[in-house]
Each structure stands twice: as structure tokens, then as C-alpha cells.
Design an enzyme around this catalytic site. Sequence first.
Site, PDB file in Angstrom:
ATOM      1  N   ARG A  34       0.762  -0.915  -0.056  1.00 47.31           N
ATOM      2  CA  ARG A  34       0.083   0.255  -0.118  1.00 47.31           C
ATOM      3  C   ARG A  34       0.647   1.263   0.033  1.00 47.31           C
ATOM      4  O   ARG A  34       0.607   2.103  -0.750  1.00 47.31           O
ATOM      5  CB  ARG A  34      -0.885  -0.034   1.233  1.00 47.31           C
ATOM      6  CG  ARG A  34      -1.990   1.136   1.227  1.00 47.31           C
ATOM      7  CD  ARG A  34      -2.811   1.062   2.375  1.00 47.31           C
ATOM      8  NE  ARG A  34      -3.536   0.133   2.576  1.00 47.31           N
ATOM      9  CZ  ARG A  34      -4.635   0.051   3.817  1.00 47.31           C
ATOM     10  NH1 ARG A  34      -4.454   0.830   4.559  1.00 47.31           N
ATOM     11  NH2 ARG A  34      -5.229  -1.011   3.729  1.00 47.31           N
ATOM     12  N   HIS A  80      -8.113  -3.981  -7.523  1.00 46.12           N
ATOM     13  CA  HIS A  80      -7.901  -3.074  -6.280  1.00 46.12           C
ATOM     14  C   HIS A  80      -9.247  -3.062  -5.637  1.00 46.12           C
ATOM     15  O   HIS A  80      -9.695  -2.032  -5.830  1.00 46.12           O
ATOM     16  CB  HIS A  80      -7.194  -1.984  -6.922  1.00 46.12           C
ATOM     17  CG  HIS A  80      -6.515  -1.077  -5.576  1.00 46.12           C
ATOM     18  ND1 HIS A  80      -5.338  -1.469  -5.134  1.00 46.12           N
ATOM     19  CD2 HIS A  80      -6.714   0.036  -4.948  1.00 46.12           C
ATOM     20  CE1 HIS A  80      -4.897  -0.715  -4.151  1.00 46.12           C
ATOM     21  NE2 HIS A  80      -5.839   0.274  -4.092  1.00 46.12           N
ATOM     22  N   TYR A 125     -17.592  13.238 -14.101  1.00 46.58           N
ATOM     23  CA  TYR A 125     -17.217  14.642 -14.915  1.00 46.58           C
ATOM     24  C   TYR A 125     -15.959  14.553 -15.736  1.00 46.58           C
ATOM     25  O   TYR A 125     -15.828  15.234 -16.782  1.00 46.58           O
ATOM     26  CB  TYR A 125     -17.241  15.770 -14.153  1.00 46.58           C
ATOM     27  CG  TYR A 125     -18.545  16.177 -13.343  1.00 46.58           C
ATOM     28  CD1 TYR A 125     -19.804  15.956 -14.010  1.00 46.58           C
ATOM     29  CD2 TYR A 125     -18.719  15.914 -11.990  1.00 46.58           C
ATOM     30  CE1 TYR A 125     -21.052  16.121 -13.296  1.00 46.58           C
ATOM     31  CE2 TYR A 125     -19.650  16.228 -11.351  1.00 46.58           C
ATOM     32  CZ  TYR A 125     -21.132  16.351 -12.058  1.00 46.58           C
ATOM     33  OH  TYR A 125     -22.444  16.237 -11.472  1.00 46.58           O
TER      34      TYR A 125
END
Length: 748
Positions: A34, A80, A125
Site C-alpha cells: 500500500r 484493487h 465529470y
Amino acid sequence: MSSDMYLNDIEEQPLMAFTEKAYLDYSMYVILDRALPHIGDGMKPVQRRIIYAMSELGLSNVSKHKKSARTVGDVLGKFHPHGDSACYEAMVLMAQPFTYRYPLVDGQGNWGSQDDPKSFAAMRYTEARLSKYAKVFLQELGQGTVDWVPNFDGTMTEPSLLPARLPNVLLNGSTGIAVGMATDIPPHNLREVASACIHLLDKPKADLDELMEIVPGPDYPTDAEIISTPADIRKIYETGHGSVRMRALYEKEQGDIIITALPHQVSGARILEQIAQQMNAKKLPMVEDLRDESDHESPTRLVITPRSNRVDVEGLMNHLFATTDLERTYRVNLNIIGIDGRPKVKNLEGILREWLSFRTETVRRRLSWRLDKVEKRLHILEGLMVAFLNIDEVIAIIRNNDEPKPVLMERFGISDLQAEAILELKLRHLAKLEEMKIREEQDALIAERDELQAILGSERRMKTLIKKELREDMETYGDDRRSPIVQRSAAQALNEADLIPSEPVTVVLSKRGWVRAAKGHDVDAAALNYKTGDEFHDSARGRSNGNAMFLDSTGRVYCVPAHSLPSARSLGEPLSGKIKPPDGARFIAVMMGSDDDRYLLSTSAGYGFIVRLGDIVSKAKAGKAVLTVPEGAEVLIPTRVRDVSSDTIVGINSNGNMLAFPASELPEMARGKGNRLINIAGKAFKEGKEAMVAAASVPQGKQLKVLSGKRHLGLKGAELEVYAGERGKRGSKLPRGFQSVNGIEVVD
């Protein structure tokens, strides 16, 4: 099924052992999967998966942009299984040119700004595709260069690493917090780092100093200066720990100060807020206006307007560097997961050498993979050539046998693979020209095979190939250094006194110890209003950015900034509220001036000395013991000494004797009892029959006014010389009628 059977499946462990193992497993997951980047591709798992998923979606730098939500969905669904917002934010950071030195994602839409990096639009967006630089990681992916591992649910595979052609771990840097460790790797310039790799390939014994001639320091995605010393940067590259200091760039334009570049990840809005806070607190009197003129052409243009052209611009900017984020320090901790899979803090030389070993192994795997492909194709071409040379017999075997493959293999001594290739030939390939094409392809593949074998068998040729590819990538993706490395002295904040307007003020002290400050020097302090039962006691003229120094009856001096005193429009405030004098102490006088101004301090016992104001400054509320007061004596009002070399010290005792002597005969001290000014009979002093009632320093050409009741006596020049004598003597009697002295004044 009985409950006993379930109980037999339960494993019992001590709680301490279980929690220790569980926490250790969690820690290793956070560290390895991570938070920390791998030295090979310089990426954390989420970044690696985003890049791979985008390549699988066909989002190269020449394709159309695709909605970010589509990419994030693929990453989460296939590789993931974590939060979408965290994944999208990791993608956003890789697209921000002010965050990444070499962005990996080419975004379209609102991807945040330097003022507010987290102001990016939602993923529904924005649109994205891979940048040109991302090709560095994907170009060799399908060529046997890396290991493939199952994804989280085992339904497909993903690359454990990406075959980076450049040391991205240094180029884009990385930050992360794991369990018990963290990483802070600054970005670097691609050309410099690649050149250092080439230098190491040419000279394997090169040391850190040689490498630092090529890589002088980090290179952030901003034009601001790196002002760390070469010694500090060398320490970072030698130990893997340290810090880098950056400073904004500014220029002067028509009297204004224009800030043109900010340190890495510093917001212009935050800078304006920090400066405005100081202006509102009246700590920047030399700044008149502040505005932001940043636009698309000038992404950073902060304008500071000084109050006048007399303002010291360098001093002002040094103050702002010291008190705002215009100068910032970045922690460096080169903590990286190595090829062995273990996290470790590495130095620059170690990182470059280890990455070169990774790159060498990657190239070796790529060449070996290609060599296998070439040899397999040559093997097939040999079988095809046999078929072409015996085409009629081959056709007859195929026509007359239900299982022609074993017959072909036995007849022509070919392999299963070759026989399969012959059987899959299309009729159109049986033309005569096809034989020529096979021979041409064989010749080309044989040449390629020989070259691959030569490179794989020669360490020198392998290094030459790696250097060639590094130079190609330098040419394709390299750019000039953005962050210049400049040696600068440390920034110093201005003193509080320097930040306060220097205006004339008159500090007024009342009998009861109330204090206030009036603007200007033409103030009639005695005519001001006072509380009932209170009256004027003393005043001093000075500047608003100076100290008012109060002398009390115990000989202590207290310093209070003049600008902190209440206005003379009011009745003032008790001075005891700002300082802590001893119980029963009375305030005798107030003094003001520069550090080099001098005053005469004295007591009624006839002792005194000259003191420099700079030597008695104290920030303590309890003040500073300066004048030692003998038992039974009182502190007299101090007087200004204009010029030690020409002033005359005058002392008058209660019997009407006055003595005048040169000021140069009196010592300059920082504290103490002082020397005898005028002789006072010891026994008479103890009995209260004799004391010094006044002392003053009379500048050359000035008049001494001796006050006695309602009358006064003016003494100047030769008239004053009548009372001249040796310091410590009894002096001469004043004229009849002036032997009972109320006080003395020095006038023009």
C-alpha cells in the site's frame, strides 16, 4: 452435525500471540502492498494497477479520453478492491503537473489547481488517458519482462511490477505513511538521473561525489529555488535522510513585488492569507496592498505593494520567507522496497545501482523472450521449407491419410510443431514466391538470433544496449531542470520593533504610576487630564517603535514597548498592570532613546554613574536591577547625557552647595552604586541632615536653571565654571536665596 465436531475445528491461541501475528500481518500488508514504492517501477500497487488497467482499456496517449469513472471501475473490479475515492485521488495526483514532475495521466476537465489540489471534479465529470511518459512502463510489458500474479479473486492475472525503462522512483518521487515507517522521496530531473545511470554503467566504481556532479539535487515541478546547501543535499544522498528547503521567486516591477513561483505544493491563496493576517495584526506596516493577479498566462503572480519606495524590499521578503510558506522545508526519507522485497532506507548510489540491476534483468528477460520467439519461428520455417521442397508428396500424404500429421513427421523427420504449421498452410501460400519469402525471413531471423545471443552472452554489449535505450528515453521524455539550486543565507524575521511604524511619541507618567503615550513631541504633558487626586510626574520623548524605560525607587528599570501603551486621549493604565515591581516601589521617572543614548543615574547619597540605555534593556516583567540604592537614600530623577566628552555633571546638596565637573570623570557602567558625585557628610546623611537633592548633565552651550521656591537662577558658561571642581568634592555655595533647591532644569 453435532456441536462437538465444530469445537474440534477451533484452534486455540493465546490472545497475545494472535494479536501480535495479526498486527504484524497487517503491518507487512500496509508496508509492501500500500504505502511504499518499489525500486523497479517506483510505484505503489494502486498506481501500478491504475496504469495497467488504463492500458488494458486502450487509453494510450494517442487514443480518445475516456470517463475517469470507467477507469476507476475497472481498477476496483479487477485488481484493487478498495474505496473508489482513494483510487480516484491517486489517479488525480498522477495527472497534476504541479504534483508529479512527469505526469502519468493526461486529464481532461477539472483536475484541481495549485491553489487547491483537492478541488478536482468528481470522476463522473472528468476524462483521462495515459500520458506519453506512461509508455516507459508499458512498452515492454508483454515481452516476458515481469512476473504475472493472480488478481485478488484469482479470475485473471496482473503484473507484479511494470518494466520501467527509467528509474521512476527518483523521477516522480513518492510519499507514504506505513506502519512504523514512512517514505518521502523528492522528484528529480529525468536527464540528470538517466545520465547518472549511464555514468555508473561506464564507471562502475564511481562514488557519490561523481554522481552529484550529474545529479546536484532534487528537481520539483515548480520554478522556485532550492536553497539547501550542497553539504545538506550531500547528506541526504549519503544517508537517505535529511530535508530540502525551497524558496519562492520574486521580482520588482514598477515599485511592486511580484512573486512568480511558489515552493512545491504551496497554495498562493494560503500565502495571501498568511500575509493578510500579519497586515491585520499591524505587523506589516510597510505593506500597503496585496492582490492575486494569477491567470492562465501567469499561473503564479502574487503582487505585494510596499507603502513607499523607501521600504527595504530584501528585508521585507526575508521576513516573509521566515514567517510564511514562501519558504518551506521538505522532509526526505529514501525508504524504498528493494528487489529483495524488503523496505530499506537507501542512499543515491545504492538506489541507482539497484535499479540498474533491475533494468539489466528486465532487458535480459526481454531478449531471452524474443530469442525464444525467434528460435521457435526458425524451427517452423525449417518445416515449411521441407514442405515447399516436397510439395507434391506433402499434398499426396494429406489427401490419402485421415491422420496426416504422424505420417508427415515420420516421412520428413519433422517435429509436431512443424507438422502442425504445414497442415495449417493456406493454399494461397503454395505459390513459388512464398519460398523466397521464407528464405528472406529465415535470413533476417538468423541475423537477429545471432545478435540476441551475442548481447546475452556479453556483459559489455548488454550495458551498451541499456545505455542506448536510456539515451533514447532521455531524448524523448527529458527536459531542462525546473528548480534551480541556489545558495542563500537563512531568512530572518524582522524584530517586532522593525515592524512597528516609527512615529514620534511622548510617554507620560503620573504621580500614582499611570502611564499613556501621546503622538508627537509637542505635547504639554502637565496640561493633560488626570484622575482625581493624581497629577503629572514625568514624561519622555521617543519613537513608537522604541521602549519606554521606567526607573523605580528600588533602582530597578522596566522596559515597556511604547506602541503597547494606551493613547493619551484616555487617562491611561496603571503601569503595574504591565510589569511586576516590588511591593511599595514608586516610579521615579521614564526614559526613552536609542540603545546608544546615555543617562545619568544617581541617588541622594551622592553617588551615580552614566549608563547606556542598550545595556539596561530587559524583557522581564520583574525588570532589571540597575542602580544600587544605599540604605536611607532615594533615587533621583535621571538626566540625559548628550556628549560624555563635553557635558558637565552638576550635583547639588541640601546645604546649598553645588559642584560641577566634566562628565568624562564619571564612569560608564551597566549596573552598580556608581562613584561619588559630590561629597556628603556620612554622619549628617545618616541623621537625615544632608543629602544630594539634584543632579544633572549640562551640555555645552546650554543653561542650567536652579529652582528655589518661585525663583530660579540661570547659570551658563563662565557662570557655571564658578562651581567647577574635582569630582567628589564639597563644591561651592549657591547665592543667598537659592540655597534651598527644589530642583534643576537644563534649558536652551
